[in-house]
Design an enzyme around this catalytic site. Structure first.
Site, short mmCIF file in Angstrom:
data_model
loop_
_atom_site.label_atom_id
_atom_site.label_comp_id
_atom_site.label_asym_id
_atom_site.label_seq_id
_atom_site.Cartn_x
_atom_site.Cartn_y
_atom_site.Cartn_z
N ASN A 121 0.82 -1.21 0.00
CA ASN A 121 0.00 0.00 0.00
C ASN A 121 0.85 1.26 0.00
O ASN A 121 0.59 2.20 -0.73
CB ASN A 121 -0.87 0.02 1.27
CG ASN A 121 -2.28 -0.40 0.98
OD1 ASN A 121 -2.74 -0.30 -0.15
ND2 ASN A 121 -2.98 -0.86 1.99
N GLU A 154 -6.11 -7.49 5.26
CA GLU A 154 -5.51 -8.29 4.20
C GLU A 154 -5.57 -9.77 4.55
O GLU A 154 -4.75 -10.55 4.12
CB GLU A 154 -4.07 -7.83 3.93
CG GLU A 154 -3.07 -8.15 5.01
CD GLU A 154 -2.84 -7.00 5.98
OE1 GLU A 154 -3.79 -6.22 6.24
OE2 GLU A 154 -1.71 -6.90 6.48
#
Ligand code: C2E
Ligand code: MG
Ligand code: MG
Length: 457
Positions: free
Chosen positions: A69, A105
Site C-alpha cells: 500500500n 488483508e
C-alpha cells in the site's frame, strides 16, 4: 397515509434477499464478510459436534501488504486484494470449501475435510496459487519481489471442553508460525509446538495480570566502556514469574506478549519502572530498555513515553531504546516517524542483536542509530580465524557508518582483551556483570552515614 416510495410495508422478497446478501458481503472483494463467515463457522462447528463432520479453518494473510500500500498507493492495494480474492476463489472451487474476507488483508477458508493430508493439500494449493499470479511487489526486502501469502491451517480435533473459538485460535497460531518461518509458506497447527501449547495460553493469560499482580520485574545488566573501564549504562531485562514462583524465560514470554499485544502495557510499565528504580535518584546515568517494533508502530507511543518522562521528571537523554527486528521486520513510515519523535525527546536509539535477522542492513540505511549492539554469536565464533575475520568485517561496516559499537556476550578475559584490540566502544556480558536487581546498582550511603550507622545507639 400514502406510503413513501420504496418503503412499502410489505417488502418484495427480492429486496429482502438483496439486503441480506449485502449485509453478508465484503464490498471490496465481493467475498463473504466476517459476519457471514462467523455464521458459517458456527454451522460447521455444530455439524462437527452433532455429527462428527470434521472441517478445517485456514487463515491467509497477504505478506507485507502495508508495504504494498505504501509503495503503490491504496487504489492499487485494493486492486491487489481483489485479484488475490478472485484467485483464491478459483483455487478452492474443486474442494468442498467456502471463502471470506476476515479483515484487512486476511482471508479465511472453511472446508469440510476428512484428513490432515487433505487440509495440507488445500493450504498448499492456496499458497502456490497466489505465488503463481506473480503480481509485482518490489518493495519487500526479503529477496522476493512478488505478492505472496502466509497460510495457517487448523483441523478439528477431539478435545475435552473444546470451544468454537479454539479452531480459529489454532489457525492463528499456525499463521503466526508461517510468518515466523519467513512467510510465503504453509503451517498446520501443531499441538506439540511449545509456542502453540496450552502453556502458551497460560502465559498469555498471566501476562494480562502480570503488572497488577507483581509477577513481572526488571533486572539490570551493566554495560562497560572498554577504554575507561567504567559502567556507563545498564540494560533493563524483563523477568516473569508464575504465581507458584517458577520463572518463565523471556524467549518464551516476549514473543507471546508481542503476539497478544500485552507488550504494550508491559513496555510502558518497564519504562516507568526503570525511571523510578534507577533514574530518578541518579543511581545510574543511562538505562537501555528493549522496545519491540510493535510498540513503535502503536499510535501515540512516543506521546505516552513523553508523559512518563514528564511524570517522573527524568530527562529523555537518560534512556536508550534497543530495537531488535523480530517478526515485524517491515520498517514502515509509522515506525520511522515514531523513532524521530523519540529522538526529539532526547532518547537514544540502539540497534540490538545486529547480524541475526534479515533486515539489519536495511535498517542501518534508514535509521541513524546511536549505538549498534553486535550479537553475541559473532564474538562466540571468534575461536576460529574465519569467525574472527567475520566479526572484524562487521565492526568495520558499523564503524564506517559512524555508529558506536557495543559487543554483547563477553564471557572471558580473552574475549575482553580481543575487544580492546578491536577498539570496541562498549561491552556487555557475564564477564562484565550478570543481570541483577535494581538494588545492586544503588550506590552505598556516603562514608560518614556508614560510620554513623555502625556507631552503637
Ligand atoms: P537482548 O536484549 O539481546 O538481551 C541480552 C540477553 O543476553 C539477556 O537474556 C541476557 O541475560 C543475555 N546475556 C547477557 N550477557 C550474556 C553472556 O555473556 N552470555 C550469554 N550466553 N548470554 C548473555 P534474557 O534476559 O534472557 O533476554 C532475552 C531477550 O528477551 C533479550 O535479548 C530481549 O530481546 C528480550 N527482552 C528482555 N527484556 C525485554 C523487554 O523488557 N522488552 C522487550 N521487548 N524484550 C525484552
Ligand atoms: Mg537488548
Ligand atoms: Mg541483544
Amino acid at each position: 397515509m400514502p406510503s413513501k416510495p420504496g418503503f412499502s410495508k410489505k417488502r418484495p422478497p427480492e429486496r429482502g434477499d438483496a439486503l441480506l446478501r449485502l449485509s453478508n458481503t465484503d464490498p471490496l472483494t465481493g467475498l463473504e464478510n466476517r459476519r457471514a463467515i462467523d455464521q458459517r463457522l458456527r454451522d460447521h462447528w455444530s455439524d462437527w459436534q452433532k455429527h462428527g463432520t470434521s472441517f478445517a479453518a485456514i487463515l491467509i494473510d497477504v505478506d507485507f501488504f502495508k508495504k504494498y500500500n505504501d509503495c503503490y498507493g491504496h487504489q492499487e492495494g485494493d486492486r491487489c486484494l481483489i485479484l488475490v480474492a478472485d484467485a483464491l476463489t478459483d483455487s478452492i472451487c474443486s474442494y468442498n470449501a467456502s471463502i471470506g474476507r476476515y479483515g484487512g488483508e486476511e482471508f479465511i477458508v472453511l472446508a469440510r475435510m476428512e484428513t490432515k493430508e487433505q487440509v495440507a493439500d488445500l493450504a498448499e494449493t492456496i499458497c502456490r496459487t497466489v505465488q503463481n499470479m506473480a503480481l509485482l511487489h518490489e518493495q519487500r526486502r526479503d529477496g522476493i519481489s512478488i505478492v505472496t501469502v502466509s497460510v495457517g491451517a487448523a483441523f478439528t480435533r477431539n478435545q475435552a471442553g473444546s470451544k468454537l473459538e479454539k479452531i480459529i485460535h489454532e489457525a492463528d497460531r499456525a499463521l503466526y508460525a508461517a510468518k515466523a518461518s519467513g512467510r510465503n509458506c504453509v503451517k498446520l497447527f501443531d499441538p506439540n509446538d511449545p509456542q502453540s501449547s496450552d502453556e502458551s495460553e497460560n502465559v498469555a493469560a498471566l501476562l494480562k495480570i502480570a503488572t497488577t499482580q507483581n509477577l513481572v520485574s526488571l533486572v539490570y545488566q551493566p554495560i562497560r566502556n572498554v577504554s575507561s573501564g567504567r559502567v556507563e549504562a545498564v540494560e533493563a531485562l524483563m523477568r516473569l514469574t508464575m504465581q507458584d514462583g517458577t520463572s518463565v524465560p523471556p524467549s518464551l514470554f516476549i514473543p507471546i506478549a508481542e503476539r497478544t499485544g500485552a507488550i504494550l502495557n508491559l513496555g510502558y510499565w518497564a519504562i516507568r519502572t526503570v525511571c523510578h528504580e534507577l533514574l530518578v535518584d541518579n543511581h545510574v546515568r543511562v538505562v537501555s530498555v528493549n522496545v519491540s517494533p510493535i510498540q513503535l508502530k502503536t499510535p501515540g507511543f512516543a506521546t505516552s513515553v513523553a508523559a512518563i518522562l514528564g511524570e517522573t521528571g527524568v530527562a529523555g537523554g537518560r534512556l536508550a531504546f534497543e530495537i531488535t527486528e523480530g517478526l515485524e521486520m517491515e520498517m514502515n513510515s509509522d515506525i520511522l516517524r515514531c523513532i524521530s519523535d523519540l529522538k526529539m525527546l532526547g532518547i537514544r536509539i540502539w540497534l540490538d542483536d545486529f547480524g541475526t535477522g534479515f533486515a539489519g542492513l536495511s535498517w542501518l540505511r534508514l535509521i541513524d542509530f546511536d549505538t549498534v549492539k553486535i550479537d553475541r554469536s559473532f564474538l562466540h565464533d571468534c575461536s576460529t580465524p574465519r569467525g574472527q575475520a567475520m566479526l572484524q568485517d562487521i565492526i568495520g561496516l558499523v564503524r564506517n557508518r559512524g555508529h558506536k559499537i557495543l559487543v554483547e556476550g563477553v564471557e572471558t578475559d580473552e574475549q575482553l582483551a580481543l575487544m580492546r584490540e578491536f577498539r570496541i566502544d562498549q561491552v556487555q556480558g557475564f564477564h562484565v556483570g550478570r543481570p541483577a536487581p535494581a538494588e545492586s546498582f544503588h550506590s552505598p550511603p556516603p562514608v560518614d552515614t556508614q560510620a554513623r550507622l555502625r556507631r552503637p545507639a
